[in-house]
Design an enzyme around this catalytic site. Structure first.
Site, PDB file in Angstrom:
ATOM      1  N   PRO A  40     -31.071  -7.488 -17.447  1.00 29.67           N
ATOM      2  CA  PRO A  40     -31.698  -7.037 -16.734  1.00 29.67           C
ATOM      3  C   PRO A  40     -33.280  -7.622 -16.587  1.00 29.67           C
ATOM      4  O   PRO A  40     -33.887  -8.354 -18.202  1.00 29.67           O
ATOM      5  CB  PRO A  40     -31.988  -5.071 -17.069  1.00 29.67           C
ATOM      6  CG  PRO A  40     -31.060  -5.299 -18.617  1.00 29.67           C
ATOM      7  CD  PRO A  40     -30.785  -6.782 -18.535  1.00 29.67           C
ATOM      8  N   GLU A  41     -34.212  -7.959 -15.673  1.00 27.63           N
ATOM      9  CA  GLU A  41     -35.468  -8.248 -15.860  1.00 27.63           C
ATOM     10  C   GLU A  41     -35.697  -7.408 -14.738  1.00 27.63           C
ATOM     11  O   GLU A  41     -35.916  -6.656 -14.605  1.00 27.63           O
ATOM     12  CB  GLU A  41     -35.782  -9.601 -14.997  1.00 27.63           C
ATOM     13  CG  GLU A  41     -34.689 -10.780 -15.786  1.00 27.63           C
ATOM     14  CD  GLU A  41     -34.919 -11.926 -15.177  1.00 27.63           C
ATOM     15  OE1 GLU A  41     -35.335 -12.287 -14.388  1.00 27.63           O
ATOM     16  OE2 GLU A  41     -33.813 -12.782 -15.740  1.00 27.63           O
TER      17      GLU A  41
END
Length: 280
Positions: A2-3
């Site tokens: 996840p960014e």
DNA sequence: CCGCTTTCCTGGATGC
DNA sequence: TGCATCCAGGAAAGCG
């Protein structure tokens, strides 16, 4: 992994699923991930309402009643899931929140890298990481003059620079490779040799890419899925990350993978040629 | 202060 | 087939 766009997607999903509910009790199954002794963490959260969920960079901020905030960072593979009370839990369930609607909110993390910290609202931005986080990658927060100043002041490789959350918040390995490809900048380019035109383009692409990824509900690489279990839709639009040995979608040159700042880095050796000096 | 290296973790891929 | 080893990576600690 996840960014920022994935974390934002999780935030929106969780907002619909758990905001307004009360946390009856908490079970910490992996104490290493929290900032307090497990019993203290569990006691402080029990009975609190989930008032709102905010985000800063890649951090989720669960605003609880009584001026408490639960700060959560998903790191590599952290995921949230809401299931009916009593549903068998998967192997790497690290924390379970028992909610007052007959559901459980699970935090799951196969690599056990995620972190949670329970603090008073006014202590959130004293936490390490959040205490020096850079501006959000948006039109209003990420100013050209600021970018130029910090880029020219630094002598680092641009890839390493973009991964630094204290400079700009939210970019991870995937989007760094993407925005550098979009901007035709070599990942090893020294930041102090970037031209005004390149900085302008880089800024524009960072803002556009993050915004597009949020609209597409985040990218999906490896195991990521959002709070509703939907896979991200942005994966189809990646041009650099994971494209090693594939033809560059702009010029056809075979994409190359190297290591920069300990991170796998894929780029087009033709489109993203070096100019000026490489950093040393 | 700055920037580089190491460390934390597990599971999937790779090697023999 | 099975066991060992490598690799992925965000952020913080350690180091010079």
């Amino acid at each position: 992994m996840p960014e920022l766009p994935e974390v934002e997607t999780v935030r929106k999903g969780l907002t619909k699923l758990v905001v307004g509910l009360k946390i009856n009790s908490v079970e910490v199954l992996y104490p290493k991930m929290i900032n307090l002794p497990a019993p203290e963490f569990e006691n402080q959260i029990a009975g609190k309402d989930i008032v709102q969920i905010d985000r800063r960079g890649k951090y989720l901020l669960f605003r609880l009643s009584d001026d408490l905030t639960l700060v959560s960072h998903l790191r590599m593979e952290g995921k949230y899931e809401v299931e009916a009370e009593g549903t068998p839990r998967p192997k790497h369930t690290n924390v379970v929140f028992h909610l007052n609607n007959g559901c459980e909110l699970w935090y799951k993390d196969t690599r056990m890298f995620g972190k949670m910290a329970l603090v008073k609202d006014d202590e959130v931005f004293a936490l390490s990481g959040l205490n020096k986080i850079g501006p959000e990658p948006t039109e209003s927060d990420l100013k050209f003059d600021y970018m130029k100043e910090i880029l020219l002041k630094s002598h680092r490789k641009i890839k390493s620079f973009l991964l630094d959350q204290s400079k700009i918040a939210g970019l991870g390995n995937i989007y760094c490779d993407e925005v550098l490809w979009m901007s035709k900048i070599n990942p090893e380019q020294a930041t102090n040799y970037l031209s005004d035109a390149e900085i302008k383009l880089l800024r524009k692409n960072i803002i556009a890419e993050i915004s597009a990824a949020i609209k597409g509900h985040g990218t999906t690489v490896h195991s990521y899925s959002n709070a509703f279990g939907e896979a991200g839709e942005f994966q189809n639009k990646l041009h650099a990350y994971g494209m090693k040995d594939e033809p560059c979608s702009r010029c056809g040159t075979k994409m190359v993978k190297i290591k920069v700042a300990q991170r796998g880095t894929t780029y087009c050796p033709k489109c993203q040629a070096v100019h000026g000096d490489l950093s040393e």
